[in-house]
Design a protein around this motif. Structure first.
Motif, PDB file in Angstrom:
ATOM      1  N   ASP A  45       0.801  -1.232   0.000  1.00  0.00           N
ATOM      2  CA  ASP A  45       0.000   0.000   0.000  1.00  0.00           C
ATOM      3  C   ASP A  45       0.834   1.284   0.000  1.00  0.00           C
ATOM      4  O   ASP A  45       0.471   2.274   0.618  1.00  0.00           O
ATOM      5  CB  ASP A  45      -0.949   0.023   1.205  1.00  0.00           C
ATOM      6  CG  ASP A  45      -1.945  -1.114   1.193  1.00  0.00           C
ATOM      7  OD1 ASP A  45      -2.321  -1.557   0.087  1.00  0.00           O
ATOM      8  OD2 ASP A  45      -2.344  -1.577   2.281  1.00  0.00           O
ATOM      9  N   GLY A  46       1.967   1.259  -0.682  1.00  0.00           N
ATOM     10  CA  GLY A  46       2.801   2.457  -0.786  1.00  0.00           C
ATOM     11  C   GLY A  46       3.595   2.797   0.462  1.00  0.00           C
ATOM     12  O   GLY A  46       4.248   3.837   0.515  1.00  0.00           O
ATOM     13  N   LYS A  47       3.559   1.935   1.475  1.00  0.00           N
ATOM     14  CA  LYS A  47       4.267   2.225   2.731  1.00  0.00           C
ATOM     15  C   LYS A  47       5.778   2.306   2.531  1.00  0.00           C
ATOM     16  O   LYS A  47       6.436   3.151   3.133  1.00  0.00           O
ATOM     17  CB  LYS A  47       3.931   1.179   3.795  1.00  0.00           C
ATOM     18  CG  LYS A  47       2.517   1.285   4.290  1.00  0.00           C
ATOM     19  CD  LYS A  47       2.218   0.231   5.336  1.00  0.00           C
ATOM     20  CE  LYS A  47       0.752   0.349   5.743  1.00  0.00           C
ATOM     21  NZ  LYS A  47       0.385  -0.655   6.729  1.00  0.00           N
ATOM     22  N   ALA A  48       6.324   1.433   1.702  1.00  0.00           N
ATOM     23  CA  ALA A  48       7.773   1.460   1.465  1.00  0.00           C
ATOM     24  C   ALA A  48       8.179   2.756   0.772  1.00  0.00           C
ATOM     25  O   ALA A  48       9.201   3.356   1.122  1.00  0.00           O
ATOM     26  CB  ALA A  48       8.203   0.252   0.646  1.00  0.00           C
ATOM     27  N   ASN A  49       7.401   3.209  -0.205  1.00  0.00           N
ATOM     28  CA  ASN A  49       7.717   4.465  -0.895  1.00  0.00           C
ATOM     29  C   ASN A  49       7.647   5.652   0.057  1.00  0.00           C
ATOM     30  O   ASN A  49       8.523   6.516   0.048  1.00  0.00           O
ATOM     31  CB  ASN A  49       6.768   4.680  -2.077  1.00  0.00           C
ATOM     32  CG  ASN A  49       7.057   3.738  -3.223  1.00  0.00           C
ATOM     33  OD1 ASN A  49       8.170   3.279  -3.399  1.00  0.00           O
ATOM     34  ND2 ASN A  49       6.039   3.440  -4.007  1.00  0.00           N
ATOM     35  N   GLN A  50       6.620   5.709   0.896  1.00  0.00           N
ATOM     36  CA  GLN A  50       6.498   6.796   1.866  1.00  0.00           C
ATOM     37  C   GLN A  50       7.663   6.776   2.852  1.00  0.00           C
ATOM     38  O   GLN A  50       8.237   7.812   3.186  1.00  0.00           O
ATOM     39  CB  GLN A  50       5.172   6.686   2.616  1.00  0.00           C
ATOM     40  CG  GLN A  50       3.966   6.953   1.757  1.00  0.00           C
ATOM     41  CD  GLN A  50       2.657   6.661   2.484  1.00  0.00           C
ATOM     42  OE1 GLN A  50       2.638   6.283   3.647  1.00  0.00           O
ATOM     43  NE2 GLN A  50       1.558   6.837   1.774  1.00  0.00           N
ATOM     44  N   HIS A  51       8.009   5.582   3.304  1.00  0.00           N
ATOM     45  CA  HIS A  51       9.112   5.443   4.262  1.00  0.00           C
ATOM     46  C   HIS A  51      10.436   5.855   3.612  1.00  0.00           C
ATOM     47  O   HIS A  51      11.254   6.524   4.247  1.00  0.00           O
ATOM     48  CB  HIS A  51       9.179   4.000   4.779  1.00  0.00           C
ATOM     49  CG  HIS A  51      10.128   3.822   5.910  1.00  0.00           C
ATOM     50  ND1 HIS A  51       9.777   4.086   7.212  1.00  0.00           N
ATOM     51  CD2 HIS A  51      11.427   3.425   5.925  1.00  0.00           C
ATOM     52  CE1 HIS A  51      10.821   3.848   7.994  1.00  0.00           C
ATOM     53  NE2 HIS A  51      11.832   3.445   7.234  1.00  0.00           N
ATOM     54  N   LEU A  52      10.632   5.464   2.365  1.00  0.00           N
ATOM     55  CA  LEU A  52      11.844   5.853   1.642  1.00  0.00           C
ATOM     56  C   LEU A  52      11.940   7.374   1.538  1.00  0.00           C
ATOM     57  O   LEU A  52      12.999   7.950   1.794  1.00  0.00           O
ATOM     58  CB  LEU A  52      11.858   5.230   0.246  1.00  0.00           C
ATOM     59  CG  LEU A  52      13.013   5.653  -0.657  1.00  0.00           C
ATOM     60  CD1 LEU A  52      14.348   5.203  -0.084  1.00  0.00           C
ATOM     61  CD2 LEU A  52      12.810   5.114  -2.068  1.00  0.00           C
ATOM     62  N   GLN A  53      10.846   8.026   1.182  1.00  0.00           N
ATOM     63  CA  GLN A  53      10.850   9.492   1.085  1.00  0.00           C
ATOM     64  C   GLN A  53      11.194  10.122   2.429  1.00  0.00           C
ATOM     65  O   GLN A  53      11.983  11.066   2.492  1.00  0.00           O
ATOM     66  CB  GLN A  53       9.487   9.996   0.612  1.00  0.00           C
ATOM     67  CG  GLN A  53       9.232   9.736  -0.855  1.00  0.00           C
ATOM     68  CD  GLN A  53       7.843  10.166  -1.274  1.00  0.00           C
ATOM     69  OE1 GLN A  53       6.865   9.542  -0.874  1.00  0.00           O
ATOM     70  NE2 GLN A  53       7.778  11.215  -2.062  1.00  0.00           N
ATOM     71  N   GLN A  54      10.627   9.606   3.486  1.00  0.00           N
ATOM     72  CA  GLN A  54      10.895  10.140   4.827  1.00  0.00           C
ATOM     73  C   GLN A  54      12.363   9.908   5.211  1.00  0.00           C
ATOM     74  O   GLN A  54      13.020  10.806   5.735  1.00  0.00           O
ATOM     75  CB  GLN A  54       9.969   9.458   5.833  1.00  0.00           C
ATOM     76  CG  GLN A  54      10.005  10.045   7.213  1.00  0.00           C
ATOM     77  CD  GLN A  54       8.935   9.428   8.100  1.00  0.00           C
ATOM     78  OE1 GLN A  54       8.070   8.676   7.651  1.00  0.00           O
ATOM     79  NE2 GLN A  54       8.990   9.746   9.367  1.00  0.00           N
ATOM     80  N   PHE A  55      12.884   8.720   4.935  1.00  0.00           N
ATOM     81  CA  PHE A  55      14.275   8.404   5.240  1.00  0.00           C
ATOM     82  C   PHE A  55      15.225   9.325   4.483  1.00  0.00           C
ATOM     83  O   PHE A  55      16.160   9.883   5.059  1.00  0.00           O
ATOM     84  CB  PHE A  55      14.546   6.932   4.897  1.00  0.00           C
ATOM     85  CG  PHE A  55      15.987   6.526   5.037  1.00  0.00           C
ATOM     86  CD1 PHE A  55      16.574   6.415   6.286  1.00  0.00           C
ATOM     87  CD2 PHE A  55      16.756   6.245   3.920  1.00  0.00           C
ATOM     88  CE1 PHE A  55      17.904   6.037   6.423  1.00  0.00           C
ATOM     89  CE2 PHE A  55      18.081   5.866   4.036  1.00  0.00           C
ATOM     90  CZ  PHE A  55      18.662   5.760   5.298  1.00  0.00           C
ATOM     91  N   LEU A  56      14.988   9.498   3.187  1.00  0.00           N
ATOM     92  CA  LEU A  56      15.853  10.360   2.384  1.00  0.00           C
ATOM     93  C   LEU A  56      15.758  11.818   2.817  1.00  0.00           C
ATOM     94  O   LEU A  56      16.765  12.525   2.859  1.00  0.00           O
ATOM     95  CB  LEU A  56      15.527  10.209   0.900  1.00  0.00           C
ATOM     96  CG  LEU A  56      15.877   8.857   0.280  1.00  0.00           C
ATOM     97  CD1 LEU A  56      15.372   8.786  -1.154  1.00  0.00           C
ATOM     98  CD2 LEU A  56      17.367   8.585   0.345  1.00  0.00           C
TER      99      LEU A  56
END
Length: 98
Positions: A45-56
């Motif tokens: 559900d897009g959680k990995a993409n959101q987490h990646l954006q937050q991490f970066l």
């Protein structure tokens, strides 16, 4: 010059290979022309993409809205744009050339 990043004015484009469901968030080594990044979020559900954006965003000292995934939304291989990074964290080993 490394092939996993490219500057365009004040935008930094990164070629990444993402490993979701990792034990911790971390920047890894180069894998061909992509930089490996491990993140703890699942690819659901897009959680990995959101987490990646937050991490970066945290790594580069910017807001999450300054990080966009340009390609690879449903893939492990992604192209990410960092707009006006406040800092260049050592793990990314990126240098801006004129």
């Amino acid at each position: 010059m490394a092939s996993h990043f490219r500057w365009s004015a004040e935008e930094l484009r990164l070629q990444l290979r993402i490993s979701p469901r990792a034990s911790r968030d971390q920047v890894g080594s180069l894998m061909g022309e992509r930089l490996k990044i491990a993140i703890t979020a699942p690819p659901v559900d897009g959680k990995a993409n959101q987490h990646l954006q937050q991490f970066l965003a945290k790594q580069f000292g910017i807001s999450r809205s300054q990080v966009s995934i340009e390609s690879g939304l449903s893939s492990r291989d992604k192209t990410v744009c960092i707009r006006s990074p406040a800092r260049l964290p050592p793990p990314f080993l990126v240098t801006k050339t004129s």
